[in-house]
Design a protein around this motif. Structure first.
Motif, mmCIF file in Angstrom:
data_model
loop_
_atom_site.group_PDB
_atom_site.id
_atom_site.type_symbol
_atom_site.label_atom_id
_atom_site.label_comp_id
_atom_site.label_asym_id
_atom_site.label_seq_id
_atom_site.Cartn_x
_atom_site.Cartn_y
_atom_site.Cartn_z
ATOM 1 N N LEU A 202 0.853 -1.186 0.000
ATOM 2 C CA LEU A 202 0.000 0.000 0.000
ATOM 3 C C LEU A 202 0.891 1.239 0.000
ATOM 4 O O LEU A 202 1.864 1.324 0.774
ATOM 5 N N SER B 160 1.267 5.545 0.180
ATOM 6 C CA SER B 160 0.639 6.776 0.655
ATOM 7 C C SER B 160 0.425 7.737 -0.503
ATOM 8 O O SER B 160 1.245 7.824 -1.422
ATOM 9 N N SER B 161 -0.669 8.483 -0.446
ATOM 10 C CA SER B 161 -0.983 9.429 -1.524
ATOM 11 C C SER B 161 -0.150 10.699 -1.449
ATOM 12 O O SER B 161 -0.125 11.486 -2.394
ATOM 13 N N ASP C 165 -3.726 8.797 3.600
ATOM 14 C CA ASP C 165 -4.460 7.955 2.646
ATOM 15 C C ASP C 165 -3.522 6.926 2.022
ATOM 16 O O ASP C 165 -2.500 7.291 1.424
ATOM 17 N N THR D 13 -3.298 3.374 -0.524
ATOM 18 C CA THR D 13 -4.001 2.631 -1.568
ATOM 19 C C THR D 13 -3.092 1.561 -2.157
ATOM 20 O O THR D 13 -1.896 1.784 -2.337
ATOM 21 N N SER D 14 -3.683 0.416 -2.447
ATOM 22 C CA SER D 14 -2.970 -0.622 -3.200
ATOM 23 C C SER D 14 -3.401 -0.528 -4.659
ATOM 24 O O SER D 14 -4.389 0.137 -4.984
ATOM 25 N N TRP E 113 -8.334 5.484 -11.784
ATOM 26 C CA TRP E 113 -8.329 4.774 -10.504
ATOM 27 C C TRP E 113 -7.943 3.312 -10.736
ATOM 28 O O TRP E 113 -8.192 2.756 -11.807
ATOM 29 N N SER F 184 -8.746 -2.381 -5.457
ATOM 30 C CA SER F 184 -7.781 -1.817 -4.508
ATOM 31 C C SER F 184 -8.248 -2.006 -3.070
ATOM 32 O O SER F 184 -9.406 -2.340 -2.804
ATOM 33 N N ASP G 35 -8.061 0.535 0.279
ATOM 34 C CA ASP G 35 -7.760 1.912 0.677
ATOM 35 C C ASP G 35 -8.079 2.084 2.156
ATOM 36 O O ASP G 35 -9.063 1.525 2.647
ATOM 37 N N SER H 271 -7.758 5.422 5.340
ATOM 38 C CA SER H 271 -7.336 6.772 5.701
ATOM 39 C C SER H 271 -7.664 7.019 7.160
ATOM 40 O O SER H 271 -8.479 6.313 7.767
#
Length: 251
Positions: free
Chosen positions: A89, A91-92, A125, A127-128, A210, A214, A216, A218
């Motif tokens: 994962l 981080s954004s 945040d 995300t995978s 997108w 995934s 996600d 946060s």
């Protein structure tokens, strides 16, 4: 007499106008304290916000103190989700930017026409770029729930299956849920748009860039602003043990 009557009419019109515009007088509560004295508090002075557990915040880290524990929680979640899913994962945003000013949102009011001393952070945040098979989602959720339970937030509670997903079989192609203690919260989403029979999820993924599937999550929290803990405790003291009335303003 006519002047007094005119003033009363003007005041009446002002109050009714406020009501029409959605502004209501702040509520008050009267009680007898431990000395036997009658006390009346005006909720315009409430230092938290309607719906927040103001008393719980007395024993909670403030804005400046929150970061270290929050970072530890987020890292533990990242590891648990990655280990249970076999997925990395990302981080954004850079980790050093998670708790910078732009991610903090001061509350503009307390819900009763007064000012709040609270502030909210939304950050971290992750995300995978894919998701495990749906049969493995519960294992991922259980691993994440163990982390949040250990941190005092309880396990993740899944949202109700939305109407647009109710006819996709025994399992919706998207899970969303939250773990929270009422002050901190973590939101999680696991989905696989390829399983959406309408094709809408796949189209959205293509249109917006997108991942089609995934995991996600946060983090967020609402706490007392930096340097306001003592002032907050003093302001909250008259309201301890009282039932909160419904909000009278939209702030």
């Amino acid at each position: 007499m006519r002047t007094n009557a005119a003033l009363l009419v003007a005041l009446s019109l002002l109050l009714s106008g406020c009501s029409i515009l959605g502004f209501e007088p702040s509520p008050t509560t009267t009680y007898t304290d431990e000395t036997g004295a009658e006390v009346t508090v005006d909720w315009i002075d409430y230092p938290a916000h309607e719906g927040n557990d103001g008393e719980k915040l007395l024993d909670y880290p403030d804005q400046a103190e929150l970061e270290s524990g929050a970072r530890e929680l987020v890292e533990q979640l990242r590891v648990a989700i990655s280990d249970s899913s076999g997925l990395a994962l990302a981080s954004s945003e850079p980790e050093q930017d998670w708790f910078v000013d732009k991610n903090w949102y001061p509350q503009s009011g307390n819900g009763y026409g007064g000012e709040s001393m609270l502030i909210t952070v939304n950050c971290c945040d992750f995300t995978s770029d894919s998701a495990p098979k749906p049969g493995e989602w519960q294992r991922v959720l259980d691993a994440a729930s163990q982390v949040t339970q250990d941190a005092g937030l309880g396990k993740f509670i899944l949202d109700d299956i939305p109407e647009w997903c109710a006819n996709t079989g025994e399992q919706c192609w998207r899970w969303t849920g939250t773990a929270t203690d009422g002050i901190q919260w973590v939101s999680i989403k696991i989905d696989d748009g390829a399983l959406d029979p309408t094709g809408d999820a796949a189209k959205d993924a293509e249109d917006f860039g997108w991942p089609l599937a995934s995991i996600d999550f946060s983090y967020g929290a609402t706490v007392v602003r930096t340097g306001k803990s003592a002032e907050y405790a003093d302001a909250l003291n008259p309201f301890l043990g009282l039932e909160q009335p419904s909000a009278t303003s939209s702030d």
